[in-house]
Design an enzyme around this catalytic site. Structure first.
Site, PDB file in Angstrom:
ATOM      1  CG  ASP A 105      48.940  30.408  49.978  1.00 37.38           C
ATOM      2  OD1 ASP A 105      49.408  31.520  50.301  1.00 37.38           O
ATOM      3  OD2 ASP A 105      49.587  29.356  50.066  1.00 37.38           O
ATOM      4  CG  ASP A 147      51.272  34.456  51.937  1.00 41.46           C
ATOM      5  OD1 ASP A 147      50.370  34.059  51.187  1.00 41.46           O
ATOM      6  OD2 ASP A 147      51.865  33.726  52.742  1.00 41.46           O
TER       7      ASP A 147
END
Length: 519
Positions: free
Chosen positions: A114, A320
């Site tokens: 992440d 992301d």
């Protein structure tokens, strides 16, 4: 033996010259391959290795010396289990995951990657965690559960620690530091206590083992999507924050302040710490948020469909890896999807509210219709073309029935570039130069090694431990040499001068012997 005698002679000569000095300090510099050094070595009966000045061998030996002294600590690293990242589809949640080893003895965890958050957390002393069983069809080993008490290298962070952001909630500064992170997904969070422990890594150069001291979230309580299995075994935050793994590795001087992600269309990928990418890659600067670089945001000047670039499609986007799909601000989404729909010459299908995509079209196993490109335009005439901006839809028999534009609308003003747009690219998060780099890649050409499996490096490799958090200086403070800080007032000047003479000779001799040993 001749070289040792030669160095001792140089040291003695230097000491004699020092003893006859006036109150000035000077020292002649002699290059290791200079004529002076060659002459003295020859007089002692040995020439050693003295390459011809400015010859190929001369520069090669200098380069090898520089690499040994300056570059050895800067390398590309990957988790000790391997650099490969995998996507497990419905079994987990369509993110990419990699195995990491933590603690002593080490325990393996399959963590989600992440880039949109900072903390590395893993399930630990669970009060409310996702089930760790039921994934055996997809994995070659069981998921892990962390217990700080079982790791010899673990220690809880106190509330007085500089990276304890919830210090105000502590009863006193000696308590264990808590953490509580709320994620973008609705009601999704992780909370627990912060622990310092060892993250096991390996080098791309020779697969040597490296032990890095990092801060880990002992995730005692998860909620929302994490209970549904999105990241049952933890999450590796790769963000800008001081508490992230890339920040720790760079701050300890082990890697350049950069890392890369690469995703293939077969659901595999790569993670490399310290990777600065290719000189030929394109790049665009990160954009600060409220004057600070807290996450990886880029400025998109326009979004083009085929050769058409609709007006008013500029926006800022978060890059992301923790998002499976790509989201656009609603006003941009409407202009872009209308243009896409205009250029696709096949029937659009009706979709229900459960479908994540609004623009889906008929397809046939006999062939796909022409699909226009989707391209992001940045400042400086830089562009990023999504390798595959659509998702294919198959029926129960495995026959192709439809395809959908893989974009979703967001009510936020900040868009998100997710994994589906990154697929087919080597994405470089250059934190040192505050820019995002990219180049098309099959993820097999990122370094000089072959594609690394999910296997551990040889256990007989020498370890290269990093200093713990207390052994390196805080990024917000200045380290002070103990010798300077504790220097005593000078005594009688004559006796002090003689003492300095003796120490100078000893230190000079030791330094020259050390240079001989290294070179």
């Amino acid at each position: 033996m001749e070289k040792t005698s030669f160095l001792i002679s140089l040291a003695v000569a230097s000491c004699l010259a020092w003893g006859a000095r006036s109150f000035g300090l000077s020292s002649e510099l002699v290059h290791r391959f200079s004529d002076e050094a060659r002459t003295v070595a020859a007089s002692r009966g040995g020439c050693g290795r003295f390459p011809v000045r400015r010859s190929e061998e001369y520069y090669r030996m200098l380069a090898r010396s520089d690499i040994r002294r300056l570059g050895a600590r800067y390398q590309m690293l990957f988790p000790s289990e391997g650099s490969e990242a995998v996507s497990l589809g419905n079994d987990f949640g369509w993110l990419h995951y990699t195995w990491i080893n933590i603690g002593t003895p080490n325990v393996s965890f399959l963590v989600a990657l992440d880039a949109g958050s900072d903390l590395l957390w893993i399930p630990c002393d669970c009060i409310q965690c996702a089930p760790l069983s039921g994934y055996h069809g997809s994995l070659d080993k069981d998921l892990g559960l962390y217990n700080p008490a079982e790791s010899r290298t673990s220690r809880y962070l106190s509330c007085s620690h500089e990276l304890c952001s919830l210090r105000s909630s502590c009863g006193n500064l000696k308590q264990h530091c808590p953490y509580n992170i709320k994620y973008y997904s609705e009601n999704t969070s992780s909370s627990g206590l912060l622990v310092e422990d060892i993250l096991h890594l390996a080098s791309t150069e020779d697969r040597a083992s490296v032990q890095a001291s990092v801060i880990i979230g002992c995730g005692r309580k998860q909620s929302g999507g994490y209970l549904d299995g999105i990241a049952p075994d933890g999450l590796l935050g790769l963000g800008f924050g001081d508490i992230s793994v890339p920040s720790f590795l760079a701050r300890n001087g082990l890697i350049q302040n950069s890392f890369s992600l690469c995703f293939r269309d077969d659901n595999s990928g790569r993670l490399l710490f310290g990777d600065e990418g290719l000189s030929s890659q394109q790049s665009t600067p990160f954009v600060p948020l409220d004057g600070k670089y807290i996450t990886y945001i880029i400025a998109v000047e326009s979004l083009c469909i085929g050769s058409q670039c609709p007006g008013k499609t500029s926006f800022h986007a978060l890059v992301d890896s923790g998002s499976s799909f790509t989201f656009l601000p609603d006003n941009v989404y409407k202009r872009v999807t209308m243009e896409f729909d205009t250029q696709v010459n096949v029937s659009r299908l009706a979709t229900d509210n459960e479908s994540p995509w609004e623009y889906c079209y008929e397809a046939s196993p006999l062939g796909m219709p022409a699909v226009p490109t989707v391209k992001l335009i940045f400042g400086g005439n830089k562009s990023f073309t999504a390798v595959n901006p659509i998702f294919l839809v198959y029926d129960n028999e495995g026959e192709l029935t439809a395809f959908c534009l893989a974009l979703q609308s967001s009510q936020e003003t900040l868009g998100t570039i997710g994994q589906n747009f990154m697929t087919g690219y080597h994405m470089v998060f250059d934190r040192e130069n505050l820019k995002l780099g990219w180049s098309q890649s099959d993820c097999r050409d990122l370094d000089n090694t072959r594609r690394m499996p999910l296997s551990s490096p040889p256990h007989n490799r020498p370890e290269n431990p990093l200093p713990t958090n207390e052994q390196h200086s805080s990024p917000n403070t200045h380290a002070v040499s103990p010798v300077v800080a504790g220097r005593a007032p000078l005594a009688n000047s004559t006796s002090v001068s003689k003492l300095i003479d003796a120490w100078y000779c000893l230190l000079l001799l030791l330094t020259q012997l050390a240079v001989f040993a290294i070179g």
